[in-house]
Design a protein around this motif. Structure first.
Motif, PDB file in Angstrom:
ATOM      1  N   GLU A 399       0.852  -1.192   0.000  1.00 44.41           N
ATOM      2  CA  GLU A 399       0.000   0.000   0.000  1.00 44.41           C
ATOM      3  C   GLU A 399       0.889   1.244   0.000  1.00 44.41           C
ATOM      4  O   GLU A 399       0.962   1.966   0.984  1.00 44.41           O
ATOM      5  CB  GLU A 399      -0.907   0.015   1.233  1.00 44.41           C
ATOM      6  CG  GLU A 399      -1.843  -1.177   1.336  1.00 44.41           C
ATOM      7  CD  GLU A 399      -2.616  -1.165   2.656  1.00 44.41           C
ATOM      8  OE1 GLU A 399      -3.758  -0.674   2.660  1.00 44.41           O
ATOM      9  OE2 GLU A 399      -2.068  -1.635   3.662  1.00 44.41           O
ATOM     10  N   ASP A 401       0.511   4.068  -1.219  1.00 42.61           N
ATOM     11  CA  ASP A 401      -0.193   5.344  -1.142  1.00 42.61           C
ATOM     12  C   ASP A 401      -0.622   5.697   0.279  1.00 42.61           C
ATOM     13  O   ASP A 401      -1.329   6.684   0.492  1.00 42.61           O
ATOM     14  CB  ASP A 401      -1.412   5.330  -2.059  1.00 42.61           C
ATOM     15  CG  ASP A 401      -2.403   4.232  -1.723  1.00 42.61           C
ATOM     16  OD1 ASP A 401      -1.990   3.232  -1.109  1.00 42.61           O
ATOM     17  OD2 ASP A 401      -3.588   4.369  -2.076  1.00 42.61           O
ATOM     18  N   ARG A 402      -0.205   4.917   1.264  1.00 41.85           N
ATOM     19  CA  ARG A 402      -0.469   5.227   2.668  1.00 41.85           C
ATOM     20  C   ARG A 402       0.860   5.307   3.398  1.00 41.85           C
ATOM     21  O   ARG A 402       1.726   4.461   3.193  1.00 41.85           O
ATOM     22  CB  ARG A 402      -1.369   4.160   3.296  1.00 41.85           C
ATOM     23  CG  ARG A 402      -2.776   4.199   2.709  1.00 41.85           C
ATOM     24  CD  ARG A 402      -3.694   3.225   3.387  1.00 41.85           C
ATOM     25  NE  ARG A 402      -5.069   3.469   2.996  1.00 41.85           N
ATOM     26  CZ  ARG A 402      -6.104   2.773   3.428  1.00 41.85           C
ATOM     27  NH1 ARG A 402      -5.919   1.784   4.285  1.00 41.85           N
ATOM     28  NH2 ARG A 402      -7.324   3.058   3.031  1.00 41.85           N
ATOM     29  N   TYR A 403       1.021   6.317   4.253  1.00 45.01           N
ATOM     30  CA  TYR A 403       2.349   6.529   4.791  1.00 45.01           C
ATOM     31  C   TYR A 403       2.352   7.136   6.185  1.00 45.01           C
ATOM     32  O   TYR A 403       1.450   7.838   6.603  1.00 45.01           O
ATOM     33  CB  TYR A 403       3.181   7.418   3.858  1.00 45.01           C
ATOM     34  CG  TYR A 403       2.411   8.470   3.101  1.00 45.01           C
ATOM     35  CD1 TYR A 403       1.943   8.198   1.818  1.00 45.01           C
ATOM     36  CD2 TYR A 403       2.140   9.720   3.649  1.00 45.01           C
ATOM     37  CE1 TYR A 403       1.235   9.141   1.107  1.00 45.01           C
ATOM     38  CE2 TYR A 403       1.440  10.673   2.941  1.00 45.01           C
ATOM     39  CZ  TYR A 403       0.980  10.381   1.669  1.00 45.01           C
ATOM     40  OH  TYR A 403       0.261  11.324   0.970  1.00 45.01           O
ATOM     41  N   ARG A 447       3.595  -0.350   3.860  1.00 42.66           N
ATOM     42  CA  ARG A 447       3.227   1.035   3.566  1.00 42.66           C
ATOM     43  C   ARG A 447       4.485   1.885   3.500  1.00 42.66           C
ATOM     44  O   ARG A 447       5.567   1.430   3.841  1.00 42.66           O
ATOM     45  CB  ARG A 447       2.250   1.560   4.633  1.00 42.66           C
ATOM     46  CG  ARG A 447       1.016   0.683   4.762  1.00 42.66           C
ATOM     47  CD  ARG A 447       0.139   1.019   5.959  1.00 42.66           C
ATOM     48  NE  ARG A 447      -0.811  -0.086   6.172  1.00 42.66           N
ATOM     49  CZ  ARG A 447      -0.588  -1.114   6.959  1.00 42.66           C
ATOM     50  NH1 ARG A 447       0.538  -1.175   7.660  1.00 42.66           N
ATOM     51  NH2 ARG A 447      -1.478  -2.080   7.066  1.00 42.66           N
ATOM     52  N   SER A 474      -4.908  15.653   0.170  1.00 38.85           N
ATOM     53  CA  SER A 474      -4.191  14.389  -0.040  1.00 38.85           C
ATOM     54  C   SER A 474      -3.748  13.772   1.277  1.00 38.85           C
ATOM     55  O   SER A 474      -3.881  12.568   1.496  1.00 38.85           O
ATOM     56  CB  SER A 474      -2.958  14.620  -0.927  1.00 38.85           C
ATOM     57  OG  SER A 474      -3.333  15.098  -2.200  1.00 38.85           O
ATOM     58  N   ARG A 477      -6.199  11.734   3.938  1.00 41.96           N
ATOM     59  CA  ARG A 477      -6.673  10.399   3.585  1.00 41.96           C
ATOM     60  C   ARG A 477      -5.547   9.394   3.408  1.00 41.96           C
ATOM     61  O   ARG A 477      -5.813   8.209   3.212  1.00 41.96           O
ATOM     62  CB  ARG A 477      -7.488  10.463   2.276  1.00 41.96           C
ATOM     63  CG  ARG A 477      -8.698  11.379   2.332  1.00 41.96           C
ATOM     64  CD  ARG A 477      -9.695  10.929   3.367  1.00 41.96           C
ATOM     65  NE  ARG A 477     -10.882  11.769   3.379  1.00 41.96           N
ATOM     66  CZ  ARG A 477     -11.851  11.701   4.275  1.00 41.96           C
ATOM     67  NH1 ARG A 477     -11.747  10.824   5.255  1.00 41.96           N
ATOM     68  NH2 ARG A 477     -12.887  12.502   4.238  1.00 41.96           N
ATOM     69  N   ARG A 478      -4.324   9.864   3.453  1.00 37.84           N
ATOM     70  CA  ARG A 478      -3.208   8.964   3.171  1.00 37.84           C
ATOM     71  C   ARG A 478      -2.170   8.928   4.285  1.00 37.84           C
ATOM     72  O   ARG A 478      -1.631   7.875   4.592  1.00 37.84           O
ATOM     73  CB  ARG A 478      -2.546   9.384   1.858  1.00 37.84           C
ATOM     74  CG  ARG A 478      -3.492   9.293   0.668  1.00 37.84           C
ATOM     75  CD  ARG A 478      -2.808   9.573  -0.644  1.00 37.84           C
ATOM     76  NE  ARG A 478      -3.726   9.427  -1.768  1.00 37.84           N
ATOM     77  CZ  ARG A 478      -3.364   9.469  -3.042  1.00 37.84           C
ATOM     78  NH1 ARG A 478      -2.091   9.655  -3.352  1.00 37.84           N
ATOM     79  NH2 ARG A 478      -4.255   9.323  -3.996  1.00 37.84           N
ATOM     80  N   HIS A 688      -7.658  -3.706   4.238  1.00 38.39           N
ATOM     81  CA  HIS A 688      -7.750  -2.345   3.715  1.00 38.39           C
ATOM     82  C   HIS A 688      -9.031  -1.676   4.206  1.00 38.39           C
ATOM     83  O   HIS A 688      -9.034  -0.495   4.595  1.00 38.39           O
ATOM     84  CB  HIS A 688      -7.726  -2.375   2.180  1.00 38.39           C
ATOM     85  CG  HIS A 688      -7.454  -1.057   1.549  1.00 38.39           C
ATOM     86  ND1 HIS A 688      -8.427  -0.110   1.344  1.00 38.39           N
ATOM     87  CD2 HIS A 688      -6.305  -0.511   1.076  1.00 38.39           C
ATOM     88  CE1 HIS A 688      -7.903   0.949   0.769  1.00 38.39           C
ATOM     89  NE2 HIS A 688      -6.611   0.743   0.603  1.00 38.39           N
ATOM     90  N   ASP A 692      -9.237   1.568   6.634  1.00 40.81           N
ATOM     91  CA  ASP A 692      -9.998   2.748   6.227  1.00 40.81           C
ATOM     92  C   ASP A 692     -10.837   3.278   7.376  1.00 40.81           C
ATOM     93  O   ASP A 692     -10.890   4.483   7.633  1.00 40.81           O
ATOM     94  CB  ASP A 692     -10.915   2.409   5.045  1.00 40.81           C
ATOM     95  CG  ASP A 692     -10.232   2.604   3.709  1.00 40.81           C
ATOM     96  OD1 ASP A 692      -9.160   3.228   3.683  1.00 40.81           O
ATOM     97  OD2 ASP A 692     -10.764   2.133   2.695  1.00 40.81           O
TER      98      ASP A 692
END
Length: 766
Positions: A399, A401-403, A447, A474, A477-478, A688, A692
């Motif tokens: 993933e 795009d998640r950090y 991640r 951005s 959400r990430r 996931h 979320d």
């Protein structure tokens, strides 16, 4: 071939026209019109008569007949014909669909290894392997080696020293293949006027032209009677007013303190009508030379105060606005020596015992009786300044795009050793250690990890806040956690942290795994065992203050955030912050000359926090811990409204719906835990979905009913303004309380709904 096909067709015809025997009995009889008809009778599954009795019955037909002789020659012809047709069809298909021959693609051994590594997404390393590797790569010797590369005598925001250090960080990230980038902002920073210095006078006598200053003060000249207000806390001012001291139009002297920020001190006294504020370092709190200058800022907020809610990019069309947190009064820092000159001449009644400091030959009266007024001139100017935030990333394998974001302030007034140098060094060392674990040791984070070197932190987290404002849509959400490395080592006897409740459990478990770097001769003990005491939360956690660099991430952006620090036992603050004495020697003295081991311990805490968050299938953010914190606030509000109802001041107001919203959150948190227990952790999509829901909690505690421009810190618990739960404990106006109560209720209910997941799973009891 035609003769063979005809023979096969004839054989098929004869087979299908012959009699067929099964559990069915076939009987032929003549129809009235002379035609033939076949009647099919389904035999019974279970019959009461034996076969011999059935055969002896008159007119009965037997259920089974002898199998007739088959024509085996015809069967052979049929098989041969079928096989021949199949072979012909296969040959035709092969010829018509055959592809031209291609040369095979060859790979050398290095390419084959690279492909194999790319194919491995899940790390084969256990969590114990990962923590061991981090400990092997993050060492005191490595820290000391890096420290000498980072230390700068002057790296004020936007200066050449700040730029050089930023370039060093960029090059370090580039050498680690971290795809670095730079985020440029154009901000307004207030600095002293080189042609017209700030001044403090008493009567006609000029006491000083201080080098230190308080950024974002109002400018101009103010004059008035001098009074003394201790630390400028609310309880101090109430006590001062009880002594019948007139504050309106006065110049008030305050002692700096680690309990509240300089900005909050100024805001507190400005509300009572003072014309100017002078802040000094009293020897009772700071064992420094009387000539030590103090630097700081007095913006009650974060970011560029002249672009509130907007990112300070060069192309942005700025509206003519400014932050509501800018002070309307003059504010200036003075040395302890200058403060002593004023305090000996202000007269008035003797101050309460709690107001007493340790200035030589000073009685600490409350003032207001001097014949000479004090005059304050603040001539500081705003400078348009270009600042650079520098970033690098280690991308996740599942993933990306998640950090997690690990950040450190890069700038400082003076050497800034504890303030910025140690944090920047740890940022680079953690980046190196994790990068080597990925490239060399086979670590595969699920991640991503973003490493951020942020500028203009001394002015109120300006670089960090401008980045958040620029990329809020951005990041919220990430980016699911922010870990601050600022001020992580200021002493050697204790450990304190400020965090979102979502991170309480993770910090607790991490401290149980990290060896204690504090005590001498206590090897083998964990950090948790050293500092936890009877109650871990009470012993370790402190409320997150606005001047904390993690604060805008939590209260402005709704990102779960954490800061922590090793401190000296019994101290409230590091005494050298905001002075030119924040250098290597003084930090070495404060840490008993064990800076490298303490910094390494801090790096292991931050590193293991981050690695756990990017390694596990499900985020280690504990939604249950928020339930306990929310309940404490709701209980207090409920008690307050009940008391106000009995007094008649809040008739008709009730916390019933707020309590029900808390119940919705509690049930949603319990449901999440149940879903987690029933989830296959190897199911990426299921994990996931769980993640979320967890990530929505902090963001949905930001009130949607206030403007980020007018009220930037929108958090229901940790924000600042009338929308917070704390405001419900302070307000007096009945109609205002009714509105605040409704908005707080629906903010909390919205958070519960988001945690519930899908719309059909939402608890609609409110």
């Amino acid at each position: 071939m035609a003769a063979t096909i005809n023979q096969a067709r004839s054989a098929l015809s004869r087979m299908f026209n012959s009699e067929r025997y099964s559990r069915f009995t076939l009987q032929s009889y003549e129809e009235r019109d002379g035609g033939s008809h076949v009647e099919v009778k389904l035999s019974d599954d279970v019959d009461d008569h034996t076969p011999s009795e059935q055969a002896g019955q008159p007119g009965g037909s037997p259920s089974y007949r002898p199998r007739p002789q088959q024509n085996y020659r015809n069967v052979c012809y049929l098989a041969l014909g079928t096989l021949f047709i199949f072979i012909i069809g296969y040959l035709i298909g092969y010829v018509s669909h055959r592809s031209p021959r291609q040369e095979p693609i060859t790979c050398d051994s290095e390419q084959e290894v690279g492909v194999a590594e790319e194919a491995v997404v899940e790390s084969s390393l256990s969590w114990n392997d990962i923590t061991s590797l981090l400990a092997q790569r993050l060492t005191p010797d490595a820290f000391n080696s890096r420290l000498s590369d980072v230390e700068q005598p002057d790296h004020e925001a936007g200066s050449s020293g700040d730029g050089l250090l930023g370039n060093h960080v960029f090059d370090s990230f580039k050498s680690l293949e971290m795809e670095p980038w730079t985020d440029v902002h154009y901000v307004q920073l207030q600095t002293p006027n080189s042609e017209k210095p700030n001044r403090v006078l008493i009567g006609q006598e000029e006491l000083c032209q201080p080098k230190g200053y308080l950024a974002y003060s109002a400018t101009g000249k103010a004059q008035g009677k001098a009074v003394y207000g201790n630390y400028g806390r609310q309880e101090d001012l109430v006590l001062l007013q009880s002594l019948k001291v007139e504050l309106n139009g006065t110049v008030i002297l305050l002692r700096a303190t680690g309990q509240i920020s300089l900005a909050q001190q100024v805001a507190n006294v400005a509300a009572l009508g003072v014309s100017a504020v002078l802040i000094f370092l009293d020897p009772k709190d700071y064992k420094l030379q009387p000539s030590t200058e103090l630097y700081g800022h007095v913006h009650l907020g974060s970011g560029d105060p002249y672009t509130p809610g907007f990112p300070s990019f060069n192309h942005t069309q700025f509206p003519p606005t400014q932050s509501s947190g800018l002070p309307t009064v003059l504010a200036q820092s003075i040395t302890a020596a200058t403060a002593a000159k004023i305090l000996t001449r202000i007269g008035g009644p003797e101050s309460p015992l709690s107001f007493k400091g340790e200035l030589d030959n000073v009685k600490y009266t409350v003032g207001g009786a001097s014949s000479d007024d004090v005059t304050v001139e603040v001539n500081s100017v705003l400078q348009d300044t270009e600042i650079h935030n520098v970033f690098g990333v280690i991308k996740g394998f599942t993933e990306p795009d998640r950090y997690v974001v690990l950040g450190a302030q890069r700038d400082a007034w003076g050497p800034g050793y504890a303030k910025a140098t140690v944090g920047t060094t740890l940022l680079l060392e953690l980046a190196r250690a994790v990068s080597e674990m990925v490239h060399t040791d086979g670590f595969r984070p699920r991640r991503s990890l973003v490493f951020a070197s942020l500028s203009a932190g001394e002015y109120g987290s300006v670089g960090a806040t401008e980045w958040l404002e620029g990329y809020l849509s951005s990041l919220d959400r990430r980016a699911f956690t922010y870990i601050s490395l600022d001020g992580v080592v200021t002493g050697h006897g204790d450990f304190k942290a400020s965090a979102s409740p979502l991170l309480y459990s993770l910090l607790e478990s991490t401290m149980k795994e990290v060896k204690n770097p504090i005590g001498v001769g206590e090897s083998g003990k964990s950090l948790y065992e050293k500092v936890s005491g009877v109650n871990f939360e009470e012993a370790v956690f402190e409320p997150m203050q606005m001047e904390d660099s993690a604060y805008p991430f939590l209260a402005f952006s709704g990102i779960p955030s954490l800061s922590f620090r090793f401190i000296s036992q019994g101290s409230e603050a590091y005494p050298y912050y905001g002075t030119s004495l924040d250098n290597k020697d003084h930090l070495g003295y404060a840490t008993a000359h064990r800076l490298s081991s303490l910094a390494t311990g801090a790096g292991l805490v931050a590193g293991q926090l981050a690695l756990r968050l990017v390694h596990d299938h499900v985020l280690r953010l504990d939604v249950q811990r928020y339930k306990n914190v929310l309940r404490q606030s709701v209980v207090k509000i409920n008690q307050r409204l009940k008391q106000a109802t009995r007094d008649g001041s809040a008739e008709g107001l009730s916390a019933r719906w707020l309590v029900m919203a808390l119940g919705s959150y509690s049930r949603a948190a319990a449901d999440l835990n149940t879903d987690l227990l029933n989830t296959d952790l190897t199911d990426t999509l299921a994990c996931h979905d769980i993640n979320d829901r967890i990530m929505r909690v902090e963001h949905n505690l930001l009130s949607p009913y206030v403007s980020p421009k007018e009220v930037p810190f929108r958090h229901l618990l940790y924000g600042c303004g009338s929308h917070t739960l704390a405001a419900l404990l302070e307000g007096e106006d009945r109609e205002a309380l009714r509105t605040q109560l409704a908005l707080a209720t629906w903010t909390l209910q919205g958070c519960a709904n988001a945690l519930s997941g899908d719309i059909w799973d939402i608890d609609n009891q409110i």
